[in-house]
Write a protein that holds these residues in place. Structure first.
Motif, short mmCIF file in Angstrom:
data_model
loop_
_atom_site.label_atom_id
_atom_site.label_comp_id
_atom_site.label_asym_id
_atom_site.label_seq_id
_atom_site.Cartn_x
_atom_site.Cartn_y
_atom_site.Cartn_z
N ILE A 95 9.57 -73.31 82.17
CA ILE A 95 9.09 -74.13 81.06
C ILE A 95 10.24 -74.37 80.07
O ILE A 95 10.50 -75.49 79.64
CB ILE A 95 7.91 -73.44 80.35
CG1 ILE A 95 6.72 -73.34 81.32
CG2 ILE A 95 7.53 -74.18 79.07
CD1 ILE A 95 5.60 -72.46 80.83
N TYR A 96 10.95 -73.29 79.78
CA TYR A 96 12.05 -73.36 78.83
C TYR A 96 13.04 -74.46 79.22
O TYR A 96 13.53 -75.22 78.38
CB TYR A 96 12.76 -72.01 78.75
CG TYR A 96 13.99 -72.02 77.89
CD1 TYR A 96 13.89 -71.97 76.50
CD2 TYR A 96 15.26 -72.10 78.46
CE1 TYR A 96 15.02 -72.00 75.70
CE2 TYR A 96 16.39 -72.13 77.68
CZ TYR A 96 16.28 -72.09 76.29
OH TYR A 96 17.40 -72.13 75.51
N LEU B 235 12.08 -77.74 77.88
CA LEU B 235 11.96 -77.91 76.43
C LEU B 235 13.28 -78.43 75.85
O LEU B 235 14.31 -78.34 76.51
CB LEU B 235 11.56 -76.57 75.78
CG LEU B 235 10.17 -76.03 76.16
CD1 LEU B 235 9.92 -74.67 75.50
CD2 LEU B 235 9.08 -77.00 75.76
N ALA C 278 8.17 -71.08 74.88
CA ALA C 278 7.96 -71.16 76.32
C ALA C 278 7.13 -69.97 76.81
O ALA C 278 6.25 -70.12 77.67
CB ALA C 278 9.30 -71.21 77.05
#
Lengths: 444, 325, 676
Positions: free
Chosen positions: A8-9, A12, A29
Motif C-alpha cells: 500500500i505504501y 501512496l 499504510a
C-alpha cells in the motif's frame, strides 16, 4: 485480495504531508492495511489508485447503521469467517417483533420490555436492541397506527417488515426519520422500496432465497443509488440460514463477490425454533436478528452468547481491578489475590461461590494476562500488588494482614511480603482446589 | 444457491465407534459412530456430512454436588442410578447416558467395590452406548479406572477423562478392557496434539479417542471453548491428522453459574435449560460431535433443534441434493 | 559352569524329540488366545499333537513354540501343579497385569529362573525388584529357596511363582505374547509385528540362576528373540547371556530395557513444593548461610559417564550442620553429577540453572544467584526439625530425577563445606564456566543442522511459528536455541520441535527448504516461506510477545528498532503498542518484524537488509541496555562510530528530525541501496 502495508505504501504519495491525520505515509499504510481507516483520507491520490486501494483495504462488508439516538447500532465491517482469525467487530442487533394484528397491551408489554429490560454482566449492560414491526393485517393504516403508537413511547431502533410498499410508506411516515431498516425489497417491489429508502435515507434489506437473485437485487438498488443495504437470504430452516449465511460471508471476506459485501438479516420467526435460530444467527454472521417474544431466560442466555462471541480473542476480557466480596465476607475473611484476566476471575469466582466460603477476591491489574504469563512477563510484581492494596484501601477493609496468592505466583511471595508487609500464603495452582485449600489450609 | 465451499476436499474427521452389540462382545442395542465429517458442521452433504451428533444426558452416582434444579426435576430417580440411566434413554430421549462417578470425588473415597456394582447396574438398565467419568484424583485413579473398565468390559464405553498429567490409568483401562476414551486439553490446540501423542505412545489406537477442548460455560469463558473447537475442526480439515478427532463438549459448570443458581425458583428450570442449551447448541455449530447436558428439558430442546440443522447430514438418509443450484 | 552353547544344542534336540513324541489333545483353559506364543507367531490355534507339530514346523522350529506345546500338553494331561504355583496365568488376571503396566503402577516385568546357591542373593534381588515397582515371575527351584528363606511369594507380593521347573519360563513368553495381542494390536500370525512390539515395548528381562536343564536353557534363551536380555550372576558361560554380579543384575536389566522408576517422594524432613519458591529467609530466621560474598561458594553440574555416577548418592565433605554455630557463614560447593544415555554436555548450564529453582522448593532452604555467586540459607526452624546439609543434596538428587525422568538416569550430589577444598575447586569451576560461555557465544547457525520451533503462542496467534536458531533466539527473548533443544529432549511432544534446515535456498535471506516445509505445516498452511535473516521478503510471523519490533523507515532508507519498554512515540508515527497491535497475531508483514534483543547483536541480524549498519533509530533505553555489547560488536566490525550515529528519542522523534540528524552524522544507511 487484501494488501500488505508495504504494498500500500508503495502506492501512496510518500510525502508525509500529514493531511490524513497520520504522521507518516507508512503509518497511514499500516492503518489502511488493517482496514481501520478509509483511503479517502488521503487527498493526493489519483482516481485509479484510490479505487484500487479502496477495493483492497475497505472492509469487505459494508457498515450499516440502524436507529437514531443512544440505542442505535451499526453492523457489518467484518473481516473474517472465524473469530479466531482476528475478531468479530459489530455484534448483531436483536429486534423483538410485534405484529400489527396484536392487542395493544401485548404490543405495549413487548415495547416496554425492549425499552427497559437490561442484564448487567462484566461491566456491560445487555439488552435487546429494538423492535421489529411486522405487517400482518395487510392494512397500511393499521400498520402505520401501531408504529405510531410505539414511536410515541420509545425511541428504539426499528425494523419495518412489510412486503407492501404502501404499508411501508405508512409506517415510515411515523418512524422514517429515525433510521429504521426497511424489510424487505424483492423483485417486484425493489423500485418502490428504493424510493422509500432514498426518501428517508435509511437502510434497505433485500430478500431472496437464491444468491444470484440476491446479487441481482443488490445491483438494482445500487443502480438507484441505494448503498445502505442488507441481505435476507430467506431461510426456511436453520440449515438454510447456516449454508447461505456462511456462503455470503465467505464470498464477501474473500472479496470475490463485492455484491455480497453487506450484513445479513435473519428473520427467525418463520422457523419456529426461537432459541436455536437466535443462537445460530449470533454464531453465524447475522447483523440483524428478528426474534419473537423470547422469555427473559432466553434473552439473557442469547445476549450472553453474543457477548462471548463478540469478545476480541486477541484481547482477553479484563475484569476491573479491585476488591470483590464473595459470599458476604466479614473483616476476618481471607483475601485471595489474583489477576484481572477474565477467565481466571470467572473460574475462581465459580469455585469460590460453589464452595460457599465468605472471602474477598482481590483483583490486581495485569493487563488481562493470566497468572502464569503475568508472572513471566513481569506484569504481576510486588509493586503492582502494593499499589493495588493502597488503591483498594485493603488495610481498612479487613482486620488481618494475610494475603493468599495463586500457586503460580509463588516465586513472588517473598518480594510481596517485603514490599507490602503483609504475610503471604501461597494458594493452590488450580482454582478447582481453592475450596479445599480454604477449608483446610487457610486458618491463621 | 450454491452448495457450501470445501477447499480441503478429502480430509475427514476420524470415525470413532461407541458401544458394542452382543455380536461384538457387548450388550448394547445400538452402536454409534461419531465423526467422519469433511466440512464444518452441518454444511456437508452426502458422505462429507459425517455422522449425526449425539446428545448425552449426564447423571451421577453421588448427588451431593449435583445441581439442585436437576435433582428437583428428576425426583426419586436421583437415588437410583440405574433407573435414572434408564429414564435418560426412554423418558428424556437422550442418545446416551454419561455417568459421572462423583462418589470418587469425595475426600477419602475408598469404596471401590461400589463402582463395579453401579457400573453393572447402569449397563443392565440401558441399551445405548455409555460415557463414563471416573475419578480426578491421581492417588486413586489406578484402582477406579480398573474397576470401571473391568465392569464394563466389552461394552466399548467412552471413558473419561485423560489429561496431560494424568492419562495413564484411563488409557490403561481403555486398552485393557476395550473402551474408547476422552482426552481433555483446555484452550490450546498444541496441548491437544501433545496429549494425543502421549496417548499414542501407550498404544491406544487413534480411532478410540474423542477430544474434549472445553474451557468454560456460557458467560464464563465460553468464547474460548467455541473458538478452540472451530480451530480444531479447521486445522483437522486442513489435514492435521492429530486433531482430526471427534469432539465432545459438556458445559459441566453451566448449572453452577450465578445466573442459574440465583434464578427465581419459579423460572429456575427455564433459566437452567436455556443456559445449557445455548452452550450446547453453539458447541454443535462449532464442531462437537457429542454434547452433554444435565437438565432433561435441555435434551428435549436440542432434540427439537437438531433435525432443522442436519437435513441430509445423516449418511444413512438419502443423500441431500444440491439444494438450489 | 554350564556351557550355554552346548546346552542349547542338546536342549533343542530334546525339544525336537519330545515334540515328535507328543500325543493327544493340547490346550489351556481361561484364555481366548489358544497357545498364546504359538498363536501370535503362526496364527494357528493348536488343539492337538498334530496341529502342534504343524505349528512348530510353521514357526521354523521355534524353541518357544516347542516349549509352549509341551507345557500345554502337560496341562491337558492333568499335570497342572497346585499351590503355591500359578502355572498358566488366565486372561482376566493378565488383563489387570497389562493394565498396571500401561498405568505405570508396574514399571516392568522380570523373570527369575533356576536354583540359586545363595538364598540371600536371590532374596536381595527379589526385594530390589519389588522396590523398583517390577512384577517378578519365578520359575524353578528359586521358589523353594525363597519360601525357605521366609520370603513370601504370590501375586499380592509381586512375586509370581509360575512353576517348579525352569520350563515354567514359557509362561513369561505367553504373557508377553498376549499383552502384545491384547494391548498392542498385534494380529495372530504377524510374527514381525510381535517382534517389533516386544523390541519397542516389552519392559522385561530375565535373571538366570544355576541349575537349569538343557531344554530349560533352550527355552529361556529363546526369549532373546523378544528382545529380552538374559542376565546371569553365576553358573553359566558362553552364549549370549550377560554375566553380572548379582548386586548389579536388576539395575543392569532395567537399564538395558529402559525401565525407569518414577521418584515420587523426597526423603527429607522438610516439605518441598513450588509453593515455597518465592519465600525469603531473613537474617533473624536463618540458622546458617553459605556464600553470598561472606564465604566462597559455587555450584557446578556436570555430565559424567554412567559408571562414575551412583544414583542417589549424597556426600558431605566438611562440617555438617551440627558442627556449625547458629548464624555462621560457611563456604559451599554444590557438585551435581548426572548421567544418562541421552545426556549431552551442552545441557549442563541449562540443568545447572535448575539448582536454584529446586533449592527454593524446600520449605526452609533458600537460594539466590548462580555459578560462583550463589548464596544459600537454611532456617533455624528446619534445622531444629533435623534438616542437614546432606538433605539439600537429597532434595537435588530427587528433584532432578523427578523432573527429567527421560533424560537423567542417575544423579549424585556432593556438598563441600570445607573451606580449603572449596577454594581449591573454585578455580576449576570458573574455568568450566568460561569454557561454556565461549562455546555458546561462538555457536553459529551453520554449525548445526537442526533448528527448533516454538509454537507456544499459537494459543492466541494461531498460525505463528517461531524458528529458533543459535544466532536468532525466539522473538520473545526467552528461549535460546539450546533451551529449545533441551525442552524438546525433555518433552518430545512439546511446543519446541526440531526443524531440519534442509537445503539452503537463499543464504542471504536465510531461507531453507526444510524450514519452509516445517513452517507451512505448523502454520496450518497459512505461511509458505520465511526468511530467517530478513524483514522485507517473507519475514517471520509475529505473535505478540516480541521484545522489540524492527520496522523500515523508507524516508531515510533505514531500520528503526523499538522495544516493549519504550512507551513514547517513534519516527514512524506509531508507538510500540499501536505497532504491536498492527503486526501481531501471527501474520507475516513485510517491512516489519518482531525480534529479541539478543538477535540485534547477532551477525545474522537482518543481514538481507545490511544488518546493524541499516539501523538508524532506537530508544535510548534499549541503546543503553545494549551499549557494551553493541560497541564491542561495532568495534569488531571496524565501525565504532556507528553507535553514535544511531539516533534515539532524545535527538529525533519525528521522521523529519531524524532525516536531518542522519544527514548531519552521515549515517551509512543513507547511501545504501534503496529498501523499497
Amino acid at each position: 485480495m487484501a494488501m500488505k502495508a508495504l504494498d500500500i505504501y508503495k502506492l501512496l504519495p510518500k510525502t508525509n504531508c500529514k493531511k490524513c491525520g497520520f504522521p507518516t505515509c507508512l503509518a497511514f499504510a499500516m492503518k489502511l492495511a488493517s482496514g481501520k481507516v478509509d483511503v479517502d483520507l488521503c487527498p493526493d491520490l489519483d482516481e485509479q489508485t484510490r479505487e484500487l486501494l479502496g477495493g483492497a483495504t475497505r472492509p469487505p462488508i459494508r457498515l450499516v447503521g440502524i436507529g437514531a439516538g443512544e440505542r442505535s447500532f451499526a453492523v457489518g465491517e467484518e473481516f473474517v469467517l472465524y473469530r479466531h482469525e482476528r475478531t468479530f467487530y459489530h455484534q448483531p442487533g436483536l429486534m423483538m417483533q410485534v405484529a400489527d394484528t396484536w392487542p395493544g397491551e401485548r404490543i405495549e408489554r413487548i415495547m416496554t420490555r425492549v425499552r427497559d429490560e437490561t442484564f448487567h454482566r462484566v461491566g456491560e449492560d445487555l439488552s435487546v436492541d429494538g423492535i421489529a414491526f411486522r405487517c400482518e393485517s395487510g392494512d397500511a393504516d393499521q400498520f402505520g397506527g401501531v408504529v405510531g403508537m410505539v414511536e410515541a413511547c420509545a425511541s428504539l431502533p426499528e425494523v419495518v417488515i412489510a412486503d407492501d410498499p404502501e404499508a411501508q410508506a405508512a409506517a415510515l411516515a411515523h418512524c422514517g426519520n429515525f433510521q429504521p431498516l426497511i424489510h424487505a425489497a424483492c423483485a417486484d417491489t425493489v423500485e418502490a422500496m428504493c424510493d422509500l429508502a432514498r426518501k428517508y435515507g435509511c437502510a434497505l434489506a433485500v430478500r431472496a432465497g437464491d444468491l444470484e437473485e440476491l446479487k441481482r437485487l443488490v445491483g438494482l438498488c445500487r443502480d438507484r443509488g441505494i448503498e445502505n443495504l442488507m441481505l435476507d437470504p430467506a431461510p426456511a430452516t436453520l440449515r438454510d440460514f447456516l449454508v447461505r449465511s456462511v456462503e455470503i460471508r465467505r464470498r464477501a471476506v474473500e472479496r470475490t463477490d463485492p455484491d455480497l459485501g453487506y450484513p445479513v438479516v435473519f428473520d427467525t420467526v418463520p422457523i419456529d425454533l426461537p432459541d436455536a435460530a437466535t443462537a445460530l444467527g449470533i454464531l453465524k454472521y447475522a447483523g440483524v436478528i428478528i426474534i419473537d417474544e423470547l422469555a427473559p431466560s432466553s434473552t439473557m442466555a442469547a445476549l450472553t452468547l453474543r457477548q462471548n462471541i463478540y469478545t476480541d480473542p486477541q484481547k482477553p476480557i479484563q475484569v476491573t481491578p479491585g476488591l470483590y466480596p464473595v459470599n458476604a465476607p466479614t473483616g476476618s475473611a481471607p483475601v485471595l489475590m489474583t489477576v484481572n484476566f477474565s477467565l481466571t476471575y470467572f473460574t475462581l469466582l465459580g469455585y469460590l461461590e460453589a464452595a460457599g466460603i465468605p472471602c474477598y477476591l482481590f483483583i490486581v491489574d495485569t493487563e488481562g494476562m493470566s497468572v502464569l504469563t503475568a508472572v513471566a512477563g513481569g506484569k504481576l510484581t510486588e509493586t503492582v500488588v502494593a499499589d493495588a492494596i493502597k488503591k483498594t484501601d485493603l488495610e481498612n477493609r479487613v482486620d488481618h494482614r494475610i494475603l493468599i496468592i495463586p500457586g503460580y505466583a509463588a516465586p513472588l511471595s517473598g518480594k510481596i511480603e517485603e514490599e507490602t508487609g503483609w504475610e503471604v500464603r501461597v494458594g493452590p495452582r488450580d482454582a478447582a482446589e481453592i475450596g479445599e485449600y480454604l477449608e483446610t489450609g487457610w486458618e491463621a | 444457491m450454491s452448495e457450501e465451499h470445501n477447499p480441503e476436499q478429502g480430509n475427514r474427521i476420524l470415525e470413532v465407534s461407541l458401544g458394542a452389540t452382543t455380536a461384538e462382545g457387548g450388550t448394547r442395542e445400538r452402536v454409534y459412530t461419531v465423526g467422519g465429517a469433511g466440512t464444518f458442521p452441518f454444511l456437508g452433504a452426502g458422505p462429507a456430512a459425517g455422522h449425526p451428533p449425539r446428545i448425552a444426558l449426564e447423571i451421577c452416582d453421588d448427588t451431593r454436588t449435583w445441581s439442585p434444579i436437576v435433582l428437583r426435576e428428576v425426583g426419586d430417580l436421583a437415588g437410583d442410578t440405574g433407573a435414572w440411566a434408564a429414564a435418560a434413554e426412554t423418558t428424556f430421549g437422550a442418545d446416551m447416558v454419561r455417568l459421572f462417578f462423583t462418589s470418587t470425588r469425595q475426600r477419602g473415597f475408598d469404596d471401590f467395590a461400589s463402582l463395579g456394582t453401579t457400573m453393572e447396574e447402569v449397563i443392565g438398565a440401558t441399551k445405548y452406548p455409555l460415557i463414563v467419568e471416573g475419578s480426578t484424583e491421581p492417588g486413586i485413579d489406578s484402582e477406579v479406572y480398573r474397576r470401571i473398565g473391568e465392569a464394563a468390559e466389552g461394552e466399548r464405553i467412552l471413558l473419561g477423562t485423560a489429561e496431560a498429567d494424568r492419562y495413564r490409568s484411563v488409557a490403561a483401562s481403555a486398552l485393557a478392557y476395550g473402551h474408547a476414551l476422552v482426552a481433555q486439553t483446555p484452550i490450546d490446540i498444541n496441548l491437544a496434539k501433545q496429549l494425543n501423542i502421549l496417548l499414542h505412545e501407550t498404544g491406544l489406537p487413534p480411532e478410540r479417542i474423542v477430544i474434549d477442548p472445553y474451557t468454560g460455560t456460557l458467560g464464563y469463558g465460553f468464547e474460548y471453548s467455541y473458538s478452540v473447537m472451530e480451530r480444531i475442526r479447521s486445522v483437522a480439515l486442513q489435514g492435521d491428522a492429530d486433531l482430526a478427532r471427534p469432539m465432545i463438549s459438556s458445559a459441566i459448570d453451566s448449572l453452577n453459574v450465578k445466573e442459574v443458581r440465583e434464578a427465581d425458583p419459579e423460572t429456575a428450570d427455564e433459566v437452567a435449560i436455556r443456559w445449557e442449551f445455548y452452550a450446547a447448541f453453539s458447541a454443535l455449530v462449532a464442531g462437537a460431535e457429542i454434547v452433554c447436558v444435565r437438565h432433561p428439558g435441555t435434551v428435549a430442546l436440542l432434540r427439537e433443534a437438531l433435525p432443522a440443522l442436519q437435513e441430509g447430514s445423516h449418511p444413512q438418509e438419502e443423500a441431500y441434493g444440491d439444494e438450489s443450484a | 559352569m554350564t556351557p550355554i552353547d552346548e546346552s542349547l544344542i542338546s536342549g533343542r534336540e530334546r525339544l525336537d524329540e519330545e515334540m515328535a513324541a507328543l500325543e493327544g489333545s493340547i490346550g489351556y483353559d481361561e484364555t481366548a488366545y489358544a497357545l498364546p506364543v504359538t498363536y501370535a507367531v503362526t496364527g494357528m490355534a493348536v488343539h492337538d499333537a498334530g496341529s502342534a507339530r504343524e505349528a512348530y514346523a510353521a514357526s521354523g522350529s521355534s524353541v518357544l513354540v516347542a516349549g509352549e506345546c509341551l507345557a500345554a500338553a502337560g496341562y491337558a494331561a492333568g499335570g497342572e501343579e497346585g499351590e503355591p504355583y500359578t502355572g498358566f496365568v488366565p486372561d482376566t488376571v493378565l488383563r489387570r497385569l497389562g493394565y498396571s503396566l500401561v498405568d505405570g503402577s508396574i514399571a516392568g516385568i522380570g523373570l527369575v529362573a533356576g536354583s540359586p546357591d545363595d538364598a540371600d542373593a536371590a532374596a536381595a534381588i527379589c526385594r530390589e525388584m519389588q522396590e523398583k515397582y517390577l512384577l517378578t515371575f519365578l520359575a524353578g527351584g528359586v521358589i523353594q529357596t525363597l519360601t525357605e528363606a521366609g520370603v513370601k511369594v504370590g501375586l499380592e507380593y509381586r512375586l509370581v511363582p509360575l512353576g517348579s521347573t525352569g520350563m515354567a519360563a514359557i509362561h513369561f513368553a505367553d504373557i508377553i505374547a498376549r499383552v502384545a495381542m491384547m494391548f498392542g494390536g498385534v494380529q495372530p500370525g504377524d510374527a514381525d509385528r510381535l517382534l517389533n512390539y516386544a523390541a519397542e515395548r516389552a519392559k522385561a528381562f530375565v535373571i538366570a540362576f544355576p541349575g537349569l536343564e538343557d531344554e530349560e536353557i533352550a527355552v529361556i534363551d529363546g526369549l532373546r528373540v523378544l528382545s529380552i536380555p538374559i542376565l546371569t550372576p553365576e553358573g553359566y558361560e558362553g552364549g549370549e547371556w550377560i554375566r553380572v554380579p548379582y548386586l548389579d543384575a536388576v539395575r543392569e536389566g532395567m537399564e538395558r530395557r529402559g525401565i525407569r522408576v518414577n521418584v515420587v517422594a523426597i526423603p527429607i524432613p522438610m516439605a518441598c513444593s513450588p509453593a515455597f519458591e518465592g519465600k525469603s529467609i531473613r537474617k533473624e530466621e536463618m540458622y546458617v548461610e553459605f556464600g553470598g560474598a561472606k564465604a566462597p561458594a559455587f555450584e557446578l553440574l556436570r555430565v559424567r559417564p554412567a559408571d562414575e555416577v551412583e544414583d542417589g548418592r549424597v556426600e558431605v565433605i566438611g562440617p555438617e550442620v551440627g558442627d556449625l554455630e547458629e548464624g555462621s557463614a560457611v563456604p559451599l560447593a554444590i557438585l551435581v553429577d548426572v548421567a544418562g544415555a541421552s545426556m549431552k554436555k551442552d545441557y549442563e548450564p541449562v540443568l545447572e540453572r535448575r539448582i536454584h529453582t529446586f533449592l527454593n522448593y524446600g520449605e526452609g532452604s533458600w537460594h539466590v544467584a548462580q555459578r560462583d555467586l550463589v548464596w544459600v540459607r537454611l532456617t533455624k526452624d528446619v534445622v531444629r526439625r533435623g534438616v542437614a546439609i546432606a538433605d539439600l543434596g537429597r532434595l537435588l538428587a530427587s528433584k532432578f530425577r523427578m523432573e527429567f525422568p527421560d533424560l537423567i538416569d542417575a544423579v549424585q550430589v556432593t556438598l563441600v563445606t570445607d573451606r580449603e577444598r572449596v577454594e581449591a575447586m573454585l578455580e576449576e569451576a570458573r574455568a568450566i564456566y568460561d569454557e561454556r560461555d565461549e562455546r555458546i557465544a561462538g555457536m553459529k547457525d551453520e554449525d548445526v543442522g537442526t533448528y527448533y520451533s516454538c509454537t507456544l503462542c499459537q494459543t492466541f496467534a494461531p498460525n505463528h511459528v517461531c524458528i529458533i536458531t543459535p544466532e536468532r533466539p525466539a522473538l520473545c527473548g526467552a528461549i535460546t536455541w539450546l533451551d529449545a533443544k533441551i525442552a524438546y529432549e525433555i518433552a518430545p511432544a512439546g511446543a519446541n520441535q526440531p526443524v531440519e534446515k534442509g537445503e539452503l535456498i537463499d543464504p542471504v535471506l536465510g531461507q531453507f527448504e526444510g524450514v519452509n516445509r516445517f513452517v507451512k505445516k505448523a502454520s496450518h498452511g497459512a505461511v509458505d516461506r520465511v526468511s530467517l535473516y530478513g524483514m522485507m521478503d517473507e519475514p517471520m510471523t509475529c505473535c505478540g510477545c516480541f521484545e522489540c519490533i524492527a520496522t523500515i523507515l523508507p524516508e531515510v532508507n533505514g531500520i528503526m528498532i523499538v522495544n516493549r519498554d519504550y512507551l513514547g512515540d517513534t519516527p514512524l508515527g506509531m508507538t510500540f503498542s499501536t505497532l504491536a497491535g498492527t503486526i501481531g497475531g501471527g501474520a507475516q508483514t513485510p517491512g516489519f518484524v518482531g525480534i529479541s534483543k539478543g538477535y540485534i547483536l547477532s551477525d545474522r541480524f537482518l543481514q538481507a537488509e545490511n544488518g546493524i549498519e541499516r539501523v538508524v533509530w532506537m530508544p535510548s533505553l534499549l541503546k543503553d541496555e545494549l551499549k557494551g555489547r553493541l560497541e564491542e560488536k561495532l568495534e569488531r566490525m571496524s565501525i565504532p562510530e556507528l553507535f553514535d550515529k544511531i539516533a534515539d528519542e532524545t535527538v529525533a522523534v519525528s521522521i523529519e528530525d531524524l532525516a536531518e540528524f542522519l544527514a548531519r552524522v552521515d549515517h551509512p544507511a543513507l547511501a545504501m541501496r534503496p529498501l523499497i
